[in-house]
Design a protein around this motif. Sequence first.
Motif, PDB file in Angstrom:
ATOM      1  N   GLU A  57       0.829  -1.211   0.000  1.00 30.04           N
ATOM      2  CA  GLU A  57       0.000   0.000   0.000  1.00 30.04           C
ATOM      3  C   GLU A  57       0.865   1.265   0.000  1.00 30.04           C
ATOM      4  OE1 GLU A  57      -2.485  -0.462   3.462  1.00 30.04           O
ATOM      5  OE2 GLU A  57      -3.433  -2.263   2.640  1.00 30.04           O
ATOM      6  N   GLU A  58       2.018   1.191   0.632  1.00 22.56           N
ATOM      7  CA  GLU A  58       2.932   2.334   0.700  1.00 22.56           C
ATOM      8  C   GLU A  58       3.833   2.439  -0.531  1.00 22.56           C
ATOM      9  OE1 GLU A  58       3.285   2.450   5.599  1.00 22.56           O
ATOM     10  OE2 GLU A  58       4.966   1.658   4.437  1.00 22.56           O
ATOM     11  N   GLY A  59       3.706   1.491  -1.454  1.00 23.71           N
ATOM     12  CA  GLY A  59       4.513   1.510  -2.672  1.00 23.71           C
ATOM     13  C   GLY A  59       5.933   1.020  -2.489  1.00 23.71           C
ATOM     14  N   ARG A  60       6.159   0.233  -1.477  1.00 22.77           N
ATOM     15  CA  ARG A  60       7.502  -0.280  -1.181  1.00 22.77           C
ATOM     16  C   ARG A  60       7.606  -1.722  -1.693  1.00 22.77           C
ATOM     17  NH1 ARG A  60       9.137   3.740   2.355  1.00 22.77           N
ATOM     18  NH2 ARG A  60       7.433   4.695   3.504  1.00 22.77           N
ATOM     19  N   TRP A  61       7.732  -1.849  -2.997  1.00 20.29           N
ATOM     20  CA  TRP A  61       7.666  -3.150  -3.644  1.00 20.29           C
ATOM     21  C   TRP A  61       8.810  -4.077  -3.258  1.00 20.29           C
ATOM     22  CZ3 TRP A  61       3.130  -4.126  -5.564  1.00 20.29           C
ATOM     23  CH2 TRP A  61       2.318  -3.044  -5.861  1.00 20.29           C
ATOM     24  N   PHE A  62      10.033  -3.585  -3.201  1.00 15.38           N
ATOM     25  CA  PHE A  62      11.155  -4.457  -2.850  1.00 15.38           C
ATOM     26  C   PHE A  62      11.041  -4.936  -1.406  1.00 15.38           C
ATOM     27  CE2 PHE A  62      15.377  -5.138  -1.037  1.00 15.38           C
ATOM     28  CZ  PHE A  62      15.786  -6.195  -1.829  1.00 15.38           C
ATOM     29  N   ARG A  63      10.812  -4.012  -0.505  1.00 16.26           N
ATOM     30  CA  ARG A  63      10.743  -4.396   0.914  1.00 16.26           C
ATOM     31  C   ARG A  63       9.538  -5.277   1.192  1.00 16.26           C
ATOM     32  NH1 ARG A  63      13.291   0.611   4.080  1.00 16.26           N
ATOM     33  NH2 ARG A  63      15.377   0.197   3.361  1.00 16.26           N
ATOM     34  N   ARG A  64       8.495  -5.095   0.399  1.00 11.43           N
ATOM     35  CA  ARG A  64       7.315  -5.942   0.565  1.00 11.43           C
ATOM     36  C   ARG A  64       7.719  -7.414   0.569  1.00 11.43           C
ATOM     37  NH1 ARG A  64       2.629  -7.062  -3.877  1.00 11.43           N
ATOM     38  NH2 ARG A  64       1.397  -8.385  -2.509  1.00 11.43           N
ATOM     39  N   TRP A  65       8.506  -7.815  -0.384  1.00 11.60           N
ATOM     40  CA  TRP A  65       8.894  -9.224  -0.494  1.00 11.60           C
ATOM     41  C   TRP A  65      10.128  -9.557   0.330  1.00 11.60           C
ATOM     42  CZ3 TRP A  65       4.946 -11.685  -1.611  1.00 11.60           C
ATOM     43  CH2 TRP A  65       4.018 -11.189  -2.514  1.00 11.60           C
ATOM     44  N   SER A  66      11.045  -8.607   0.444  1.00 16.84           N
ATOM     45  CA  SER A  66      12.277  -8.919   1.175  1.00 16.84           C
ATOM     46  C   SER A  66      12.056  -8.995   2.688  1.00 16.84           C
ATOM     47  CB  SER A  66      13.372  -7.902   0.847  1.00 16.84           C
ATOM     48  OG  SER A  66      13.039  -6.616   1.313  1.00 16.84           O
ATOM     49  N   TRP A  67      10.984  -8.421   3.187  1.00 13.34           N
ATOM     50  CA  TRP A  67      10.705  -8.487   4.623  1.00 13.34           C
ATOM     51  C   TRP A  67       9.758  -9.611   5.002  1.00 13.34           C
ATOM     52  CZ3 TRP A  67       9.999  -3.005   7.151  1.00 13.34           C
ATOM     53  CH2 TRP A  67      11.206  -2.313   7.065  1.00 13.34           C
ATOM     54  N   TRP A  68       8.968 -10.130   4.060  1.00 14.84           N
ATOM     55  CA  TRP A  68       7.974 -11.151   4.430  1.00 14.84           C
ATOM     56  C   TRP A  68       8.639 -12.396   4.993  1.00 14.84           C
ATOM     57  CZ3 TRP A  68       6.596 -16.139   3.904  1.00 14.84           C
ATOM     58  CH2 TRP A  68       5.331 -16.483   4.369  1.00 14.84           C
ATOM     59  N   LEU A  69       9.559 -12.977   4.249  1.00 18.34           N
ATOM     60  CA  LEU A  69      10.162 -14.246   4.666  1.00 18.34           C
ATOM     61  C   LEU A  69      10.921 -14.143   5.999  1.00 18.34           C
ATOM     62  CD1 LEU A  69      10.430 -17.215   3.934  1.00 18.34           C
ATOM     63  CD2 LEU A  69      12.516 -16.626   2.677  1.00 18.34           C
ATOM     64  N   PRO A  70      11.789 -13.141   6.178  1.00 16.97           N
ATOM     65  CA  PRO A  70      12.491 -13.071   7.471  1.00 16.97           C
ATOM     66  C   PRO A  70      11.548 -12.863   8.665  1.00 16.97           C
ATOM     67  CG  PRO A  70      13.603 -11.698   5.854  1.00 16.97           C
ATOM     68  CD  PRO A  70      12.328 -12.162   5.232  1.00 16.97           C
ATOM     69  N   THR A  71      10.492 -12.054   8.479  1.00 17.73           N
ATOM     70  CA  THR A  71       9.572 -11.861   9.609  1.00 17.73           C
ATOM     71  C   THR A  71       8.830 -13.159   9.918  1.00 17.73           C
ATOM     72  OG1 THR A  71       7.781 -11.000   8.194  1.00 17.73           O
ATOM     73  CG2 THR A  71       9.266  -9.386   9.219  1.00 17.73           C
ATOM     74  N   PHE A  72       8.511 -13.921   8.885  1.00 24.19           N
ATOM     75  CA  PHE A  72       7.825 -15.192   9.105  1.00 24.19           C
ATOM     76  C   PHE A  72       8.757 -16.222   9.742  1.00 24.19           C
ATOM     77  CE2 PHE A  72       6.495 -19.436   7.669  1.00 24.19           C
ATOM     78  CZ  PHE A  72       5.265 -19.496   8.321  1.00 24.19           C
ATOM     79  N   LEU A  73       9.972 -16.328   9.236  1.00 23.85           N
ATOM     80  CA  LEU A  73      10.895 -17.345   9.733  1.00 23.85           C
ATOM     81  C   LEU A  73      11.498 -17.018  11.098  1.00 23.85           C
ATOM     82  CD1 LEU A  73      12.874 -18.281   6.503  1.00 23.85           C
ATOM     83  CD2 LEU A  73      11.039 -19.581   7.613  1.00 23.85           C
ATOM     84  N   PHE A  74      11.792 -15.745  11.336  1.00 23.88           N
ATOM     85  CA  PHE A  74      12.553 -15.385  12.537  1.00 23.88           C
ATOM     86  C   PHE A  74      11.814 -14.485  13.512  1.00 23.88           C
ATOM     87  CE2 PHE A  74      15.598 -15.886   8.983  1.00 23.88           C
ATOM     88  CZ  PHE A  74      16.144 -17.090   9.377  1.00 23.88           C
ATOM     89  N   GLY A  75      10.679 -13.932  13.111  1.00 27.46           N
ATOM     90  CA  GLY A  75       9.923 -13.019  13.985  1.00 27.46           C
ATOM     91  C   GLY A  75       8.633 -13.661  14.440  1.00 27.46           C
ATOM     92  N   GLY A  76       7.689 -12.827  14.763  1.00 24.27           N
ATOM     93  CA  GLY A  76       6.359 -13.318  15.089  1.00 24.27           C
ATOM     94  C   GLY A  76       5.946 -13.201  16.535  1.00 24.27           C
ATOM     95  N   GLY A  77       6.904 -13.181  17.461  1.00 22.01           N
ATOM     96  CA  GLY A  77       6.544 -13.042  18.863  1.00 22.01           C
ATOM     97  C   GLY A  77       5.448 -14.000  19.273  1.00 22.01           C
ATOM     98  N   LYS A  78       4.377 -13.487  19.870  1.00 19.17           N
ATOM     99  CA  LYS A  78       3.261 -14.319  20.319  1.00 19.17           C
ATOM    100  C   LYS A  78       2.481 -14.919  19.158  1.00 19.17           C
ATOM    101  CE  LYS A  78       2.653 -12.271  24.838  1.00 19.17           C
ATOM    102  NZ  LYS A  78       1.760 -11.557  25.751  1.00 19.17           N
ATOM    103  N   CYS A  79       2.618 -14.351  17.971  1.00 22.86           N
ATOM    104  CA  CYS A  79       1.939 -14.924  16.788  1.00 22.86           C
ATOM    105  C   CYS A  79       2.537 -16.277  16.408  1.00 22.86           C
ATOM    106  CB  CYS A  79       2.028 -13.970  15.595  1.00 22.86           C
ATOM    107  SG  CYS A  79       1.089 -12.450  15.812  1.00 22.86           S
ATOM    108  N   ARG A  80       3.745 -16.548  16.864  1.00 21.90           N
ATOM    109  CA  ARG A  80       4.390 -17.842  16.554  1.00 21.90           C
ATOM    110  C   ARG A  80       3.667 -19.006  17.245  1.00 21.90           C
ATOM    111  NH1 ARG A  80       8.724 -17.595  13.558  1.00 21.90           N
ATOM    112  NH2 ARG A  80       9.514 -19.647  14.085  1.00 21.90           N
ATOM    113  N   ASN A  81       2.829 -18.714  18.232  1.00 19.51           N
ATOM    114  CA  ASN A  81       2.053 -19.782  18.867  1.00 19.51           C
ATOM    115  C   ASN A  81       1.128 -20.453  17.855  1.00 19.51           C
ATOM    116  OD1 ASN A  81       3.237 -19.148  21.310  1.00 19.51           O
ATOM    117  ND2 ASN A  81       1.572 -17.818  21.940  1.00 19.51           N
ATOM    118  N   GLN A  82       0.737 -19.686  16.846  1.00 20.73           N
ATOM    119  CA  GLN A  82      -0.062 -20.181  15.726  1.00 20.73           C
ATOM    120  C   GLN A  82       0.669 -19.797  14.461  1.00 20.73           C
ATOM    121  OE1 GLN A  82      -2.936 -21.933  15.993  1.00 20.73           O
ATOM    122  NE2 GLN A  82      -2.704 -21.848  18.209  1.00 20.73           N
TER     123      GLN A  82
END
Length: 102
Positions: free
Chosen positions: A75-100
């Motif tokens: 939505e902010e027009g950040r096409w590169f970061r859109r994809w480059s941030w998805w995988l690392p946040t999913f694999l290494f982030g998530g905090g309490k969301c990692r419970n599910q």
Amino acid sequence: MYIRTKTLVYYSKRYGKYITVPKGYRSDGATGAFDIKDSNSWWVHDKLCDTGVFDDGTECTNFQASTILCDILKEEGRWFRRWSWWLPTFLFGGGKCRNQMI
């Protein structure tokens, strides 16, 4: 460390859910990446990771949190970061969301 100066209410069209980041909320920014100071993406993602739930109390999965981050960056027009941030946040982030994960 950043402190939210006004309340941010984000509505995820994809999931039909609200996420509210209140005034005074603290965040470290884009963990492990260069901060985009004028982006709402990491504010919303951090709030989801800290609580693990949407405003209505339903659980937010790690997949949903990363996808919402990606949606905001799009939505902010950040096409590169859109994809480059998805995988690392999913694999290494998530905090309490990692419970599910998915």
